[in-house]
Design a protein around this motif. Structure first.
Motif, PDB file in Angstrom:
ATOM      1  N   LYS A  30      66.174  41.444 121.855  1.00 18.59           N
ATOM      2  CA  LYS A  30      67.630  41.353 121.864  1.00 18.59           C
ATOM      3  C   LYS A  30      68.226  42.508 121.048  1.00 18.59           C
ATOM      4  O   LYS A  30      67.817  42.748 119.913  1.00 18.59           O
ATOM      5  CB  LYS A  30      68.080  40.011 121.282  1.00 18.59           C
ATOM      6  N   TYR A  31      69.210  43.188 121.649  1.00 17.44           N
ATOM      7  CA  TYR A  31      69.846  44.344 121.030  1.00 17.44           C
ATOM      8  C   TYR A  31      71.349  44.132 120.922  1.00 17.44           C
ATOM      9  O   TYR A  31      71.972  43.548 121.810  1.00 17.44           O
ATOM     10  CB  TYR A  31      69.624  45.608 121.878  1.00 17.44           C
ATOM     11  N   ARG A  32      71.906  44.647 119.833  1.00 14.83           N
ATOM     12  CA  ARG A  32      73.354  44.740 119.694  1.00 14.83           C
ATOM     13  C   ARG A  32      73.685  46.220 119.612  1.00 14.83           C
ATOM     14  O   ARG A  32      73.040  46.968 118.877  1.00 14.83           O
ATOM     15  CB  ARG A  32      73.871  44.050 118.452  1.00 14.83           C
ATOM     16  N   ILE A  33      74.679  46.636 120.387  1.00 10.81           N
ATOM     17  CA  ILE A  33      75.076  48.045 120.366  1.00 10.81           C
ATOM     18  C   ILE A  33      75.749  48.308 119.020  1.00 10.81           C
ATOM     19  O   ILE A  33      76.756  47.686 118.675  1.00 10.81           O
ATOM     20  CB  ILE A  33      75.993  48.379 121.548  1.00 10.81           C
ATOM     21  N   ALA A  34      75.178  49.225 118.261  1.00 16.51           N
ATOM     22  CA  ALA A  34      75.541  49.409 116.858  1.00 16.51           C
ATOM     23  C   ALA A  34      76.884  50.086 116.627  1.00 16.51           C
ATOM     24  O   ALA A  34      77.485  49.897 115.577  1.00 16.51           O
ATOM     25  CB  ALA A  34      74.441  50.212 116.144  1.00 16.51           C
ATOM     26  N   ASP A  35      77.363  50.870 117.579  1.00 16.81           N
ATOM     27  CA  ASP A  35      78.551  51.682 117.301  1.00 16.81           C
ATOM     28  C   ASP A  35      79.854  51.085 117.833  1.00 16.81           C
ATOM     29  O   ASP A  35      80.887  51.743 117.785  1.00 16.81           O
ATOM     30  CB  ASP A  35      78.362  53.112 117.806  1.00 16.81           C
ATOM     31  N   GLY A  74      70.211  53.591 114.014  1.00 13.80           N
ATOM     32  CA  GLY A  74      71.325  54.010 113.164  1.00 13.80           C
ATOM     33  C   GLY A  74      70.979  53.798 111.707  1.00 13.80           C
ATOM     34  O   GLY A  74      69.809  53.926 111.310  1.00 13.80           O
ATOM     35  N   THR A  75      71.963  53.409 110.923  1.00 19.05           N
ATOM     36  CA  THR A  75      71.757  53.236 109.489  1.00 19.05           C
ATOM     37  C   THR A  75      71.072  51.914 109.157  1.00 19.05           C
ATOM     38  O   THR A  75      70.425  51.808 108.134  1.00 19.05           O
ATOM     39  CB  THR A  75      73.094  53.317 108.737  1.00 19.05           C
ATOM     40  N   ARG A  76      71.213  50.905 110.014  1.00 20.64           N
ATOM     41  CA  ARG A  76      70.549  49.611 109.824  1.00 20.64           C
ATOM     42  C   ARG A  76      69.693  49.311 111.049  1.00 20.64           C
ATOM     43  O   ARG A  76      70.074  49.627 112.164  1.00 20.64           O
ATOM     44  CB  ARG A  76      71.586  48.494 109.652  1.00 20.64           C
ATOM     45  N   ASN A  77      68.565  48.656 110.830  1.00 21.70           N
ATOM     46  CA  ASN A  77      67.652  48.357 111.931  1.00 21.70           C
ATOM     47  C   ASN A  77      68.006  47.054 112.645  1.00 21.70           C
ATOM     48  O   ASN A  77      67.878  46.955 113.853  1.00 21.70           O
ATOM     49  CB  ASN A  77      66.213  48.298 111.420  1.00 21.70           C
ATOM     50  N   THR A  78      68.443  46.039 111.890  1.00 24.38           N
ATOM     51  CA  THR A  78      68.794  44.747 112.480  1.00 24.38           C
ATOM     52  C   THR A  78      70.078  44.224 111.859  1.00 24.38           C
ATOM     53  O   THR A  78      70.471  44.635 110.766  1.00 24.38           O
ATOM     54  CB  THR A  78      67.684  43.694 112.273  1.00 24.38           C
ATOM     55  N   ASP A  79      70.718  43.272 112.573  1.00 27.10           N
ATOM     56  CA  ASP A  79      71.899  42.615 112.014  1.00 27.10           C
ATOM     57  C   ASP A  79      71.503  41.261 111.431  1.00 27.10           C
ATOM     58  O   ASP A  79      70.325  40.888 111.445  1.00 27.10           O
ATOM     59  CB  ASP A  79      73.017  42.500 113.064  1.00 27.10           C
ATOM     60  N   ARG A  80      72.461  40.516 110.944  1.00 31.23           N
ATOM     61  CA  ARG A  80      72.168  39.246 110.278  1.00 31.23           C
ATOM     62  C   ARG A  80      71.632  38.185 111.232  1.00 31.23           C
ATOM     63  O   ARG A  80      71.123  37.156 110.795  1.00 31.23           O
ATOM     64  CB  ARG A  80      73.403  38.729 109.547  1.00 31.23           C
ATOM     65  N   TYR A  81      71.747  38.404 112.533  1.00 33.60           N
ATOM     66  CA  TYR A  81      71.222  37.477 113.528  1.00 33.60           C
ATOM     67  C   TYR A  81      69.842  37.902 114.047  1.00 33.60           C
ATOM     68  O   TYR A  81      69.311  37.298 114.965  1.00 33.60           O
ATOM     69  CB  TYR A  81      72.192  37.362 114.717  1.00 33.60           C
ATOM     70  N   GLY A  82      69.286  38.975 113.487  1.00 34.48           N
ATOM     71  CA  GLY A  82      67.971  39.440 113.882  1.00 34.48           C
ATOM     72  C   GLY A  82      67.963  40.336 115.107  1.00 34.48           C
ATOM     73  O   GLY A  82      66.896  40.722 115.588  1.00 34.48           O
TER      74      GLY A  82
END
Length: 116
Positions: A30-35, A74-82
């Motif tokens: 699962k991916y979240r678009i970072a920008d 980017g600057t972070r590899n994952t978000d708080r939801y993994g």
């Protein structure tokens, strides 16, 4: 370069499907678009947000199916939801930036902003 045929995720996890305007599954991850930030489709705060979120979801699916892409860290590899945070590009251009230019997303500024 990566590519796949993306459908829409209907519930739970998936393989090669779009969840909403800034989230998708690819090869079981699962991916979240970072920008970018897009309107919510799962629990929108108003009907306008839901409608715009649906348009962003459909457009992201079209863009993901339009050809090969890359996933850039980017600057972070994952978000708080993994979810893995990545900038999705094609030909050096951010797909998130395309959504912003079309009025379907905002640049990510570190926090969600209201759409209503």
């Amino acid at each position: 370069m990566l590519s796949a045929s993306f459908g829409f995720c209907h519930s739970g996890g998936g393989t090669n499907c779009v969840v909403d305007g800034d989230t998708f599954w690819f090869r079981g991850d699962k991916y979240r678009i970072a920008d970018i930030d897009t309107p919510e489709t799962h629990g929108p705060r108003c009907s306008q947000e839901g409608l715009l979120g649906a348009r962003a979801t459909t457009r992201l699916q079209e863009l993901m199916n339009a050809g090969a892409f890359t996933l850039e860290s980017g600057t972070r590899n994952t978000d708080r939801y993994g979810r893995s945070l990545r900038v999705v590009t094609r030909g050096g251009e951010s797909i998130g930036g395309m959504l912003v230019n079309e009025g379907l997303a905002r640049p990510w500024e570190g926090a969600r902003q209201p759409w209503c």
